[in-house]
Design an enzyme around this catalytic site. Structure first.
Site, PDB file in Angstrom:
ATOM      1  N   HIS A   1     -53.473  51.976  15.116  1.00  0.00           N
ATOM      2  CA  HIS A   1     -54.529  51.184  14.448  1.00  0.00           C
ATOM      3  C   HIS A   1     -55.209  50.285  15.479  1.00  0.00           C
ATOM      4  O   HIS A   1     -54.685  49.248  15.849  1.00  0.00           O
ATOM      5  CB  HIS A   1     -53.871  50.333  13.349  1.00  0.00           C
ATOM      6  CG  HIS A   1     -54.817  49.567  12.489  1.00  0.00           C
ATOM      7  ND1 HIS A   1     -54.703  49.538  11.104  1.00  0.00           N
ATOM      8  CD2 HIS A   1     -55.877  48.776  12.777  1.00  0.00           C
ATOM      9  CE1 HIS A   1     -55.649  48.770  10.602  1.00  0.00           C
ATOM     10  NE2 HIS A   1     -56.381  48.290  11.599  1.00  0.00           N
TER      11      HIS A   1
ATOM     12  N   HIS B   1     -55.968  49.813   3.971  1.00  0.00           N
ATOM     13  CA  HIS B   1     -55.914  48.365   4.049  1.00  0.00           C
ATOM     14  C   HIS B   1     -55.458  47.972   2.645  1.00  0.00           C
ATOM     15  O   HIS B   1     -56.255  47.926   1.709  1.00  0.00           O
ATOM     16  CB  HIS B   1     -57.279  47.772   4.406  1.00  0.00           C
ATOM     17  CG  HIS B   1     -57.205  46.299   4.595  1.00  0.00           C
ATOM     18  ND1 HIS B   1     -57.474  45.685   5.786  1.00  0.00           N
ATOM     19  CD2 HIS B   1     -56.840  45.310   3.735  1.00  0.00           C
ATOM     20  CE1 HIS B   1     -57.283  44.375   5.652  1.00  0.00           C
ATOM     21  NE2 HIS B   1     -56.908  44.135   4.418  1.00  0.00           N
TER      22      HIS B   1
ATOM     23  N   HIS C   1     -50.698  47.733   8.710  1.00  0.00           N
ATOM     24  CA  HIS C   1     -50.382  46.329   9.000  1.00  0.00           C
ATOM     25  C   HIS C   1     -49.636  45.608   7.886  1.00  0.00           C
ATOM     26  O   HIS C   1     -50.092  44.623   7.341  1.00  0.00           O
ATOM     27  CB  HIS C   1     -51.634  45.532   9.396  1.00  0.00           C
ATOM     28  CG  HIS C   1     -52.893  45.842   8.618  1.00  0.00           C
ATOM     29  ND1 HIS C   1     -52.965  45.785   7.255  1.00  0.00           N
ATOM     30  CD2 HIS C   1     -54.126  46.209   9.048  1.00  0.00           C
ATOM     31  CE1 HIS C   1     -54.200  46.096   6.879  1.00  0.00           C
ATOM     32  NE2 HIS C   1     -54.919  46.358   7.948  1.00  0.00           N
TER      33      HIS C   1
ATOM     34  N   ASP D   1     -53.588  46.740  15.380  1.00  0.00           N
ATOM     35  CA  ASP D   1     -54.709  46.091  14.691  1.00  0.00           C
ATOM     36  C   ASP D   1     -55.410  45.100  15.612  1.00  0.00           C
ATOM     37  O   ASP D   1     -55.887  44.054  15.169  1.00  0.00           O
ATOM     38  CB  ASP D   1     -54.254  45.407  13.393  1.00  0.00           C
ATOM     39  CG  ASP D   1     -55.428  45.104  12.467  1.00  0.00           C
ATOM     40  OD1 ASP D   1     -56.541  45.624  12.708  1.00  0.00           O
ATOM     41  OD2 ASP D   1     -55.227  44.346  11.502  1.00  0.00           O
TER      42      ASP D   1
HETATM   43  C1  NCD Z   1     -60.212  43.713  11.327  1.00  0.00           C
HETATM   44  C2  NCD Z   1     -61.536  43.657  12.124  1.00  0.00           C
HETATM   45  O1  NCD Z   1     -61.865  42.586  12.650  1.00  0.00           O
HETATM   46  O2  NCD Z   1     -62.186  44.697  12.233  1.00  0.00           O
HETATM   47  N1  NCD Z   1     -59.755  42.381  11.056  1.00  0.00           N
HETATM   48  C3  NCD Z   1     -58.501  42.003  10.728  1.00  0.00           C
HETATM   49  O3  NCD Z   1     -58.313  40.823  10.417  1.00  0.00           O
HETATM   50  N2  NCD Z   1     -57.470  42.823  10.748  1.00  0.00           N
HETATM   51  C4  NCD Z   1     -60.398  44.522  10.104  1.00  0.00           C
HETATM   52  C5  NCD Z   1     -59.107  44.875   9.407  1.00  0.00           C
HETATM   53  O4  NCD Z   1     -58.365  45.723   9.868  1.00  0.00           O
HETATM   54  O5  NCD Z   1     -58.820  44.265   8.365  1.00  0.00           O
HETATM   55 ZN    ZN Z   2     -57.615  46.716  11.363  1.00  0.00          ZN
END
Ligand code: NCD
Ligand code: ZN
Length: 374
Positions: free
Chosen positions: A15, A151, A193, A268
């Site tokens: 991710h 998500h 996540h 992430d």
């Molecule tokens: C991610 C992003 O900034 O693209 N942000 C996050 O807080 N994880 C988007 C996501 O995966 O939710």
């Molecule tokens: Zn993400």
């Protein structure tokens, strides 16, 4: 493996947000020097929902990773070997025909479809309010064996009011996920996540290799909301899902320690320019790629389960996408270091990494460092 060094197969990031343009060119090397392959998130502007766009984006990433000097951090790691694995954003425009094209790989192979709940996070304005409405696309994904990456948070209720963001994942697990799995029994699903005890309970009970898997970030393993609120709100830790309680974090640590084959690393990493990160309406997303592999290693070392690190980082992720682990390796050494500089784009825009020493989140000293790689 000794107490001081560890060598594992080159990791797989399940991710990763690389963005586009100048930000992509500034951040991609941090992922490419640590990870051999990555599942590339499609929430760019505009979102990726055709094979043509995915191909163009893939080329942009490949061009960025091949533009870096091949020797980074005095290692022999060649970032040009990084392989971006593309995904579609589950927008309203995405059709079963797109899924078919993506699965065939004729234009650009699509490895998965990512669902964002409308309004929940960065660039989620193209997502469905209720994923169960995407019937035809989900059916086709089930037919062709294309994974759905979730998500997994409920953001809005039936009256379009925002739910408590600390409860979003719990609500998704209790309500949406069981219905989705029930309706599409053959669909391959990854809960991305994961951050809460409820998600862990669900996955420990129902997780299955090749069918229902989950990813874990370094920041959800290392931080809880006490740090997020220590001495004011810590923008660098602001992300979706929010970091949760100490108990949630401890449950996550206990879960990764088990070495479950359906649990893998998904950083992430989500870079945002300083102006968005430190604005009054702080952007969601932790930029962790400069430290992600090192932090995972540190966490596994502290848990006393470095023997489980390779499965989590390099084997379980690719297996879910039908891929073999890489044979190339990376070696880390136990040595303290700090992040002292922001990443700066060619336009002079700063992007602050997790653990930057001046933003003091309590873990400024990182105990593992990349030594070499093949
Ligand atoms: C991610 C992003 O900034 O693209 N942000 C996050 O807080 N994880 C988007 C996501 O995966 O939710
Ligand atoms: Zn993400």
């Amino acid at each position: 493996m000794t107490n001081k060094t560890i060598t594992i197969k080159r990791p797989f990031d399940s991710h990763v947000h690389l963005r586009r343009g100048a930000v992509l060119r500034a951040v991609a090397k941090y992922t490419a020097e640590r990870f051999g392959r990555g599942i590339i998130m499609p929430n760019t502007e505009p979102p990726i929902d055709t094979v043509e766009q995915a191909l163009e984006y893939r080329k942009e990433i490949l061009s960025a990773v091949s533009s870096y000097a091949s020797v980074l951090q005095n290692t022999s790691i060649d970032t040009a070997k990084f392989e971006p694995l593309m995904t579609f954003y589950l927008t309203k425009k995405l059709s079963p025909k797109d899924i078919e094209k993506g699965a065939s790989g004729d234009v650009c192979k699509i490895y998965a479809v990512k669902s964002y709940p409308y309004g929940a996070t960065t660039n989620s304005q193209w997502g469905y309010r209720n994923i169960l409405e995407a019937k035809d696309v989900l059916r086709e994904m089930e037919n062709v064996g294309m994974p759905l990456l979730l998500h997994g948070e409920v953001h809005l209720n039936a009256n379009d009011e925002e739910e408590d963001p600390y409860d979003g994942e719990k609500m998704f697990i209790a309500d949406v996920l069981p219905r989705l799995l029930d309706k599409y029994p053959k669909l391959k699903v990854s809960l991305e996540h994961m951050s809460s005890a409820e998600a862990i309970d669900f996955m420990e009970k129902n997780g299955a290799v090749d069918k229902l898997v989950t990813t874990v970030t370094p920041h959800h393993l290392m931080y809880d909301r006490r740090q997020a609120f220590s001495g004011g709100y810590r923008a660098l830790l602001h992300c979706k899902p929010l970091v949760k309680t100490r108990e949630d974090k401890e449950r996550l640590l206990a879960m990764v320690k088990k070495g479950l084959p359906f649990v893998s690393a998904g950083t992430d990493t989500a870079p945002h320019p300083e102006s968005k990160k430190f604005s009054s309406c702080c952007a969601f997303g932790v930029f962790n790629s400069p430290v992600a592999l090192e932090l995972y290693t540190q966490v596994f070392d502290e848990l006393g389960c470095l023997d489980k690190l390779e499965g989590f980082l390099s084997v379980n992720g690719p297996r879910f996408f039908g891929l073999e682990p890489l044979t190339a390796t990376i070696t880390l050494v136990k040595e303290d270091w700090q992040v002292t500089e922001p990443v700066v784009t060619e336009e002079g825009v700063k992007i602050w990494s997790l653990c930057h020493k001046d933003h003091g989140l309590g873990n400024e000293v990182i105990h593992w460092k990349i030594k070499s790689g093949s």
